[in-house]
Design an enzyme around this catalytic site. Structure first.
Site, PDB file in Angstrom:
ATOM      1  N   GLY A  46       0.782  -1.244  -0.041  1.00 35.89           N
ATOM      2  CA  GLY A  46      -0.194  -0.001   0.239  1.00 35.89           C
ATOM      3  C   GLY A  46       0.698   1.210  -0.083  1.00 35.89           C
ATOM      4  O   GLY A  46       1.980   1.338   0.330  1.00 35.89           O
ATOM      5  N   CYS A  90       6.171  -0.314   6.705  1.00 38.63           N
ATOM      6  CA  CYS A  90       5.578   0.844   5.866  1.00 38.63           C
ATOM      7  C   CYS A  90       6.684   1.090   5.102  1.00 38.63           C
ATOM      8  O   CYS A  90       7.895   1.147   5.552  1.00 38.63           O
ATOM      9  CB  CYS A  90       5.179   1.951   7.092  1.00 38.63           C
ATOM     10  SG  CYS A  90       4.866   3.413   6.157  1.00 38.63           S
TER      11      CYS A  90
HETATM   12 NI    NI Z   1       2.714   3.227   5.525  1.00 39.18          NI
END
Ligand code: NI
Length: 158
Positions: A46, A90
């Protein structure tokens, strides 16, 4: 299409709130295409626009599960259900992983890349990814909500 630079830990833009997209035009679609290309280049599941330095409420998600890539503009969480404790990383924190609590199920409404209203129901990994990316749009980072003591810092091989 182009690979964009990913903003990383310490860049203050990551803590800023992104603004709603007023008009979904070719420029927005170009940004979305670049975000998808950038996410794939770095093997992410993502990416939020703020992570490439654009404070607009746009996210992309690809779980590499044969389903279409999710491209979502102005997403709003309309419902969450349950909770899951999950390992998370992330692209803006390339060496860090931690456990966080995320909804088990999430319902999100927003616009697709053609400006049409869409609704996405996500469970498990998709619920996690949607919650993570929508957090980005509000300047919230997974390291700020990780379960204490679960942070893992992985050293580069190079
Ligand atoms: Ni992230």
């Amino acid at each position: 299409m182009a690979i964009r630079n990913i903003r990383e830990e310490g860049d203050e833009i990551l803590k800023k709130k992104s603004k709603e997209v007023d008009v979904v035009d070719d420029k927005i679609r170009e940004l979305i295409n670049d975000m998808v290309e950038t996410m794939h280049k770095y093997d992410g599941v993502g990416l939020a626009a703020v992570q490439v330095g654009i404070l607009k409420r746009i996210l992309v998600i690809d779980l590499y599960d044969e389903k279409p890539i999710i491209k979502l503009i102005n997403p709003v969480i309309v419902k969450t259900k349950g909770e899951q404790e999950v390992d998370e990383g992330c692209l803006s924190f390339p060496n860090k992983y931690a456990k966080v609590k995320r909804p088990k199920e999430i319902v999100v409404e927003g616009l697709n890349e053609h400006g049409q209203k869409i609704k996405i129901v996500g469970t498990d990994l998709l619920a996690q990814a949607l919650a993570h990316e929508i957090d980005h749009l509000d300047g919230k980072l997974f390291v700020d909500k990780m379960i204490p003591g679960t942070l893992e810092v992985v050293k580069n091989n190079g």
